[in-house]
Structures are given as structure tokens and as C-alpha cells.
Design a protein around this motif. Structure first.
Motif, PDB file in Angstrom:
ATOM      1  N   ASN A 198      65.830 -37.153 -27.708  1.00  0.00           N
ATOM      2  CA  ASN A 198      66.580 -36.192 -28.524  1.00  0.00           C
ATOM      3  C   ASN A 198      68.046 -36.269 -28.104  1.00  0.00           C
ATOM      4  N   PRO A 199      68.900 -36.964 -28.889  1.00  0.00           N
ATOM      5  CA  PRO A 199      70.300 -37.110 -28.498  1.00  0.00           C
ATOM      6  C   PRO A 199      71.145 -35.846 -28.647  1.00  0.00           C
ATOM      7  N   ASP A 200      70.597 -34.775 -29.258  1.00  0.00           N
ATOM      8  CA  ASP A 200      71.386 -33.555 -29.431  1.00  0.00           C
ATOM      9  C   ASP A 200      71.906 -33.053 -28.089  1.00  0.00           C
ATOM     10  N   LEU A 201      73.144 -32.569 -28.083  1.00  0.00           N
ATOM     11  CA  LEU A 201      73.677 -31.932 -26.889  1.00  0.00           C
ATOM     12  C   LEU A 201      73.121 -30.521 -26.718  1.00  0.00           C
ATOM     13  N   ILE A 202      73.011 -29.795 -27.822  1.00  0.00           N
ATOM     14  CA  ILE A 202      72.471 -28.429 -27.781  1.00  0.00           C
ATOM     15  C   ILE A 202      71.634 -28.190 -29.030  1.00  0.00           C
ATOM     16  N   SER A 203      70.904 -27.070 -29.049  1.00  0.00           N
ATOM     17  CA  SER A 203      70.287 -26.564 -30.273  1.00  0.00           C
ATOM     18  C   SER A 203      70.501 -25.056 -30.322  1.00  0.00           C
ATOM     19  N   PRO A 204      70.680 -24.495 -31.527  1.00  0.00           N
ATOM     20  CA  PRO A 204      70.913 -23.056 -31.646  1.00  0.00           C
ATOM     21  C   PRO A 204      69.604 -22.267 -31.610  1.00  0.00           C
ATOM     22  N   TRP A 205      69.559 -21.240 -30.786  1.00  0.00           N
ATOM     23  CA  TRP A 205      68.443 -20.302 -30.722  1.00  0.00           C
ATOM     24  C   TRP A 205      68.989 -18.895 -30.894  1.00  0.00           C
ATOM     25  N   GLU A 206      68.069 -17.938 -31.056  1.00  0.00           N
ATOM     26  CA  GLU A 206      68.513 -16.572 -31.311  1.00  0.00           C
ATOM     27  C   GLU A 206      69.407 -16.040 -30.197  1.00  0.00           C
ATOM     28  N   GLY A 207      69.097 -16.372 -28.971  1.00  0.00           N
ATOM     29  CA  GLY A 207      69.856 -15.844 -27.843  1.00  0.00           C
ATOM     30  C   GLY A 207      71.057 -16.670 -27.444  1.00  0.00           C
ATOM     31  N   GLY A 208      71.340 -17.747 -28.166  1.00  0.00           N
ATOM     32  CA  GLY A 208      72.463 -18.616 -27.825  1.00  0.00           C
ATOM     33  C   GLY A 208      72.064 -20.076 -27.917  1.00  0.00           C
ATOM     34  N   TRP A 209      72.887 -20.932 -27.384  1.00  0.00           N
ATOM     35  CA  TRP A 209      72.646 -22.369 -27.452  1.00  0.00           C
ATOM     36  C   TRP A 209      71.895 -22.840 -26.213  1.00  0.00           C
ATOM     37  N   VAL A 210      70.992 -23.790 -26.447  1.00  0.00           N
ATOM     38  CA  VAL A 210      70.149 -24.342 -25.390  1.00  0.00           C
ATOM     39  C   VAL A 210      70.469 -25.822 -25.216  1.00  0.00           C
ATOM     40  N   ARG A 211      70.660 -26.260 -23.975  1.00  0.00           N
ATOM     41  CA  ARG A 211      70.974 -27.671 -23.731  1.00  0.00           C
ATOM     42  C   ARG A 211      69.747 -28.539 -23.999  1.00  0.00           C
ATOM     43  N   GLU A 212      69.962 -29.601 -24.750  1.00  0.00           N
ATOM     44  CA  GLU A 212      68.898 -30.527 -25.118  1.00  0.00           C
ATOM     45  C   GLU A 212      69.003 -31.800 -24.267  1.00  0.00           C
ATOM     46  N   PRO A 213      68.020 -32.712 -24.369  1.00  0.00           N
ATOM     47  CA  PRO A 213      68.075 -33.932 -23.552  1.00  0.00           C
ATOM     48  C   PRO A 213      69.397 -34.686 -23.644  1.00  0.00           C
ATOM     49  N   GLY A 214      69.972 -34.785 -24.841  1.00  0.00           N
ATOM     50  CA  GLY A 214      71.250 -35.465 -24.965  1.00  0.00           C
ATOM     51  C   GLY A 214      72.351 -34.808 -24.160  1.00  0.00           C
ATOM     52  N   GLY A 215      72.276 -33.481 -24.033  1.00  0.00           N
ATOM     53  CA  GLY A 215      73.259 -32.778 -23.229  1.00  0.00           C
ATOM     54  C   GLY A 215      73.096 -33.043 -21.750  1.00  0.00           C
ATOM     55  N   TRP A 216      71.856 -33.082 -21.287  1.00  0.00           N
ATOM     56  CA  TRP A 216      71.614 -33.379 -19.878  1.00  0.00           C
ATOM     57  C   TRP A 216      72.032 -34.806 -19.537  1.00  0.00           C
TER      58      TRP A 216
END
Length: 314
Positions: A198-216
């Protein structure tokens, strides 16, 4: 002309754009732009121009465990009218059946064939990997990867072992800075291929943004020397799978990709020859000054809309 009303250059959407720009060298090249973005109200305004549609999931259909108002109805109308579509997502963390169940629980009448994900692209890539490789898989304890061709795999909780040939970063749930530091120390000591599902840096959730594998894994090669392969949007493998899954082979320019991120959805679509729409009402581009973002990045969607369905009433 793009409006800058209610937009900002110092909010989280702009910070995310800058984070993607910092990694620009790893993304596909930007094709020449010969169009000017046009603002529209919703999907219905552009539907007559296309034969098929591709939708991002997070930020377009849902934010975390909440459906975006109007999105289930928009997809239901497409189904009723016989308009072919696919959900093209970097959701690599769960098998297809679990993904379908999640969206049905949110009110979407979707089936497995409606989804084409980076997990599908990862499975195809793994099938071509050296058969003797032993994989260290970054994923939560409850993760199920029985649908993936991983005959020799163990769950990675940080440090690598001598027998690990490569790393598959499948999901970031439960991952933390301590585990990342241990992984990077192992890679510095012995660089090994790292595949990011998953190259995404983050994904949006109700409580804020969550770091995804691409972000790590952003900047991982520079820090450790480990070669990194990213699978999913904006790279061509996933778009090729999505186009091949449609009921007939339309020309790419007859297919519209709708997503909430310039550097994954829009860039990926443009690089694949598709048209692109940036959806700004609820996902990663909420509050983004789109006109300035296009100028800064050279990534120009054909359309900009707040939601795919009719906008919520005040």
C-alpha cells in the motif's frame, strides 16, 4: 477557473501534498497536461463523458467506518443504469471477502468482482518472485494472508532474522516507531528487498489521519540502503488490472478515475492515460487549495468535485 474558497495552504491537506512531493522521485513521471481542471457539483455532471468509472475507496466512498453521504446511492444508481465501475483501492490489509463485508456493512451493495485492490496486484507480483524467498510480513497478529502466494512467510514484529530474504509491508495496523526502528536497524545491517503493498502515506479516518505502509517506508532506501518496490496506486500494475477487469476494453480516455489524492489517484490515472477527478469534500484533499496544488505539482485532474453523490444538505 478553480475556486479557492474555504481552501488553505497551511492545513493538513497541504502538509500531505508536501509529504508526497518530498517523495516525488519514487512516483511515476507526470505526463504532459493539456487540459484545465473544471469544477462540477457531483458525478452526475460528468457521467455522460465516460464509458466506465474507477473509484478510490477511502475519502470517496467512506471515511473510516462511516459512509460518505450520497456515495452508496451514487453507486447504486450506476448499477441500476448499467454503468460499469470498479473500486480501485490500495486496501492491502485484508482479503477480498473481508473487504466486501466491510463495505456492505456501510450500506454499499457491492460484490467481490467490484473491487480491484493493491492486494490483487501484490498477489500477481508475488507469483513472479523467486520461489525460494522467505518473507517477513509486516501485518497485525490476526492478519490472514492465506490468499497470497507466500509459501515461506512469518509475521515480522520488527527485527529481521538471518533467514529472511525479503520484507512484505502488508498492513500498518499496530505498527509503531519502536518496531520500525528495529526493522530499519536490521535493513541497515543487511539490506533486503522491501515490497510495500500500500503506497499511500496516510488514510483518512474519523479520528484523523492514519499512517499507511507507504508512509512508514517513505525515505527507507536512503536511510537503510534497502531497495523498495511499491505496488498499488499510482503505479501502473493496479490500473492495468482494473482496466482488464472491465466488461470490455474501452480506450483509457473513456474511463474516469475518481479519488481524493493528487499523487495516488490523479497521478496514477494520468500516467495510465485515464481521465481523473479529484474529490475534495471528505478525504485527504479536504480544505486543499486545488488551484495552487495543481500549480505546485503539475498534477491536473480533469474535474474537481466535492462528493460523488449529491452534496449533503446543510
Amino acid at each position: 477557473m478553480l475556486s479557492t474558497a474555504n481552501a488553505t495552504v497551511d492545513g493538513p491537506a497541504w502538509a500531505l501534498l508536501q509529504a508526497y512531493e518530498a517523495e516525488r522521485a519514487v512516483w511515476p513521471a507526470v505526463p504532459p497536461v493539456r487540459h484545465t481542471p473544471r469544477e462540477v457539483t457531483c458525478l452526475a455532471d460528468v457521467l455522460p463523458h465516460y464509458q466506465a468509472l474507477l473509484f478510490d475507496a477511502f475519502g470517496v466512498l467512506n471515511v473510516g467506518d462511516r459512509a460518505i453521504p450520497g456515495a452508496p446511492q451514487a453507486l447504486a444508481a450506476l448499477r441500476r443504469d448499467g454503468v460499469p465501475f470498479r473500486i480501485v483501492s490500495n486496501a492491502a490489509s485484508v482479503p477480498k471477502a473481508a473487504l466486501v463485508a466491510r463495505y456492505r456493512a456501510l450500506g454499499f451493495a457491492l460484490d467481490p468482482q467490484d473491487f480491484v485492490t493493491s492486494r490483487d496486484a501484490t498477489a500477481a507480483a508475488l507469483a513472479q518472485a523467486p520461489g525460494h524467498w522467505r518473507w517477513a510480513v509486516v501485518a497485525p497478529e490476526e492478519a490472514d494472508w492465506s490468499d497470497l502466494p507466500l509459501p515461506q512467510a512469518r509475521r515480522c514484529d520488527g527485527a529481521l532474522r538471518d533467514g529472511d530474504d525479503a520484507v512484505l509491508f502488508l498492513a500498518a495496523q499496530g505498527w509503531n516507531e519502536h518496531a520500525q526502528a528495529r526493522l530499519e536497524a536490521s535493513l541497515r545491517a543487511q539490506p533486503r528487498p522491501v515490497w510495500v503493498a500500500n503506497p499511500d502515506l496516510i488514510s483518512p479516518w474519523e479520528g484523523g489521519w492514519v499512517r499507511e505502509p507507504g508512509g512508514w517506508c517513505a525515505g527507507l532506501t536512503a536511510r537503510t540502503g534497502a531497495p523498495v518496490r511499491r505496488i498499488g496506486k499510482p503505479f501502473g500494475e493496479l490500473f492495468a488490472l482494473a482496466l482488464a477487469s472491465l466488461p470490455q476494453p474501452w480506450a483509457p480516455a473513456q474511463v474516469l478515475m475518481l479519488g481524493d489524492t493528487l499523487h495516488t489517484d490523479v497521478l496514477g490515472a494520468l500516467a495510465a492515460g485515464l481521465h481523473a477527478a479529484l474529490v475534495t469534500g471528505a478525504g485527504a484533499s479536504t480544505g486543499l487549495d486545488v488551484a495552487r496544488a495543481v500549480q505546485a505539482t503539475g498534477l491536473a485532474p480533469h474535474w474537481v468535485m466535492p462528493y460523488i453523490g449529491q452534496p449533503p444538505r446543510p
